[in-house]
Design a protein around this motif. Structure first.
Motif, PDB file in Angstrom:
ATOM      1  N   UNK A 270      77.893  17.518  56.978  1.00 30.10           N
ATOM      2  CA  UNK A 270      79.073  18.257  56.522  1.00 30.10           C
ATOM      3  C   UNK A 270      78.898  18.757  55.096  1.00 30.10           C
ATOM      4  N   UNK A 271      78.390  17.891  54.211  1.00 31.07           N
ATOM      5  CA  UNK A 271      78.189  18.273  52.808  1.00 31.07           C
ATOM      6  C   UNK A 271      77.161  19.390  52.694  1.00 31.07           C
ATOM      7  N   UNK A 272      76.042  19.254  53.376  1.00 30.17           N
ATOM      8  CA  UNK A 272      74.995  20.272  53.302  1.00 30.17           C
ATOM      9  C   UNK A 272      75.493  21.616  53.821  1.00 30.17           C
ATOM     10  N   UNK A 273      76.288  21.587  54.854  1.00 32.63           N
ATOM     11  CA  UNK A 273      76.790  22.824  55.449  1.00 32.63           C
ATOM     12  C   UNK A 273      77.646  23.607  54.467  1.00 32.63           C
ATOM     13  N   UNK A 274      78.598  22.925  53.841  1.00 32.65           N
ATOM     14  CA  UNK A 274      79.507  23.648  52.946  1.00 32.65           C
ATOM     15  C   UNK A 274      78.833  24.004  51.626  1.00 32.65           C
ATOM     16  N   UNK A 275      77.938  23.133  51.135  1.00 28.56           N
ATOM     17  CA  UNK A 275      77.261  23.416  49.864  1.00 28.56           C
ATOM     18  C   UNK A 275      76.306  24.600  50.011  1.00 28.56           C
ATOM     19  N   UNK A 276      75.524  24.614  51.072  1.00 26.10           N
ATOM     20  CA  UNK A 276      74.594  25.725  51.279  1.00 26.10           C
ATOM     21  C   UNK A 276      75.348  27.033  51.499  1.00 26.10           C
ATOM     22  N   UNK A 277      76.395  26.980  52.306  1.00 30.62           N
ATOM     23  CA  UNK A 277      77.195  28.185  52.532  1.00 30.62           C
ATOM     24  C   UNK A 277      77.827  28.698  51.254  1.00 30.62           C
ATOM     25  N   UNK A 278      78.364  27.784  50.436  1.00 31.36           N
ATOM     26  CA  UNK A 278      78.973  28.189  49.180  1.00 31.36           C
ATOM     27  C   UNK A 278      77.960  28.756  48.209  1.00 31.36           C
ATOM     28  N   UNK A 279      76.774  28.131  48.135  1.00 31.29           N
ATOM     29  CA  UNK A 279      75.727  28.614  47.239  1.00 31.29           C
ATOM     30  C   UNK A 279      75.282  30.026  47.626  1.00 31.29           C
ATOM     31  N   UNK A 280      75.152  30.275  48.916  1.00 31.27           N
ATOM     32  CA  UNK A 280      74.770  31.611  49.368  1.00 31.27           C
ATOM     33  C   UNK A 280      75.827  32.645  49.002  1.00 31.27           C
ATOM     34  N   UNK A 281      77.094  32.288  49.197  1.00 33.28           N
ATOM     35  CA  UNK A 281      78.176  33.213  48.864  1.00 33.28           C
ATOM     36  C   UNK A 281      78.175  33.555  47.379  1.00 33.28           C
ATOM     37  N   UNK A 282      78.007  32.543  46.530  1.00 36.83           N
ATOM     38  CA  UNK A 282      77.999  32.779  45.086  1.00 36.83           C
ATOM     39  C   UNK A 282      76.778  33.589  44.664  1.00 36.83           C
ATOM     40  N   UNK A 283      75.633  33.294  45.230  1.00 34.34           N
ATOM     41  CA  UNK A 283      74.420  34.021  44.870  1.00 34.34           C
ATOM     42  C   UNK A 283      74.519  35.494  45.232  1.00 34.34           C
ATOM     43  N   UNK A 284      75.062  35.765  46.405  1.00 31.90           N
ATOM     44  CA  UNK A 284      75.190  37.157  46.852  1.00 31.90           C
ATOM     45  C   UNK A 284      76.166  37.933  45.966  1.00 31.90           C
ATOM     46  N   UNK A 285      77.314  37.350  45.694  1.00 30.96           N
ATOM     47  CA  UNK A 285      78.301  38.081  44.893  1.00 30.96           C
ATOM     48  C   UNK A 285      77.850  38.235  43.440  1.00 30.96           C
ATOM     49  N   UNK A 286      77.183  37.218  42.899  1.00 31.65           N
ATOM     50  CA  UNK A 286      76.671  37.342  41.530  1.00 31.65           C
ATOM     51  C   UNK A 286      75.586  38.416  41.467  1.00 31.65           C
ATOM     52  N   UNK A 287      74.721  38.442  42.463  1.00 35.63           N
ATOM     53  CA  UNK A 287      73.690  39.476  42.504  1.00 35.63           C
ATOM     54  C   UNK A 287      74.273  40.862  42.591  1.00 35.63           C
ATOM     55  N   UNK A 288      75.299  41.013  43.405  1.00 34.07           N
ATOM     56  CA  UNK A 288      75.948  42.321  43.534  1.00 34.07           C
ATOM     57  C   UNK A 288      76.616  42.730  42.231  1.00 34.07           C
ATOM     58  N   UNK A 289      77.316  41.773  41.595  1.00 33.44           N
ATOM     59  CA  UNK A 289      77.965  42.076  40.327  1.00 33.44           C
ATOM     60  C   UNK A 289      76.963  42.452  39.248  1.00 33.44           C
ATOM     61  N   UNK A 290      75.858  41.732  39.195  1.00 27.57           N
ATOM     62  CA  UNK A 290      74.817  42.041  38.213  1.00 27.57           C
ATOM     63  C   UNK A 290      74.225  43.412  38.457  1.00 27.57           C
ATOM     64  N   UNK A 291      74.009  43.753  39.707  1.00 25.12           N
ATOM     65  CA  UNK A 291      73.447  45.057  40.057  1.00 25.12           C
ATOM     66  C   UNK A 291      74.387  46.193  39.640  1.00 25.12           C
TER      67      UNK A 291
END
Length: 209
Positions: A181-202
């Motif tokens: 359960x922990x790995x599922x939500x942490x990995x999903x959250x990390x991916x969401x943050x990485x994608x949005x931060x990358x888009x914002x930086x771009x």
């Protein structure tokens, strides 16, 4: 589909499966049935997860483009309030449909449910909105309170830690394996943050914002 909804299926199943297994059949004479308690629990867990991820994704995305305090505050508050309302409306509509179906089956006499077992859309809407607000406040405070060089890293850490706690709590309540359960939500959250931060930086580098 919001970022938080990417995490819903596994968390919801763990909570519902474990709670049903632990509680058994609804006990008669209790002021609140098992179905009602699960209704509150499901809406609360999903609302908190969605609040953490959705608001964090917005503020981290904006922070990738600009670190202006006013921009972060505006975006964060808009995500917080708009998301809470959206979650409440979604829960109300969804649970209302479930409630109508349950009442129809009760009226036809082919479903072993009491009126007290019929879930309340208002309970689900309220629990979801409050949980979303509570979850979403954390990333907003983190990104606003931390100095510029550390805004994004600290927000990342705070959000992933909060998701880990939420995932562990859901697993504990549901009686499922906490690591999964922990790995599922942490990995999903990390991916969401990485994608949005990358888009914002771009967008920030390209001068769009």
């Amino acid at each position: 589909m919001s970022n938080g909804e990417l995490l819903e299926t596994g968390t919801e199943q763990a909570v519902l499966d474990g709670a049903l297994g632990a509680a058994g059949a609804p006990a008669e004479g209790r002021p609140e049935s098992l179905a009602q308690r699960l209704n509150w629990l499901r809406a609360g867990v999903l609302g908190a997860n969605d609040g953490i991820v959705s608001v964090a994704a917005v503020v981290v995305g904006v922070a990738g483009a600009t670190t202006a305090h006013a921009a972060l505050l505006t975006a964060g508050l808009a995500a917080l309030v708009g998301g809470a309302i959206s979650m409440a409306l979604g829960e109300y509509v969804s649970v209302s449909s479930q409630r109508d179906a349950e009442k129809a089956h009760i009226d036809r006499g082919d479903l072993e449910l009491d009126e007290a077992d019929v879930v309340s859309p208002w309970h689900a809407a309220f629990a979801s909105a409050i949980a979303f607000l509570v979850g979403g406040v954390l990333p907003l405070i983190a990104v606003l309170a931390v100095p510029v060089p550390w805004k994004v890293p600290v927000t990342f850490v705070a959000v992933l830690a909060a998701l880990a706690v939420a995932g562990w709590t859901a697993a504990w309540i549901g009686g499922s394996a906490p690591r999964r359960s922990v790995m599922r939500v942490v990995i999903g959250g990390a991916l969401a943050l990485a994608v949005t931060f990358g888009l914002g930086s771009l967008l920030g580098v390209s001068g769009v914002v």
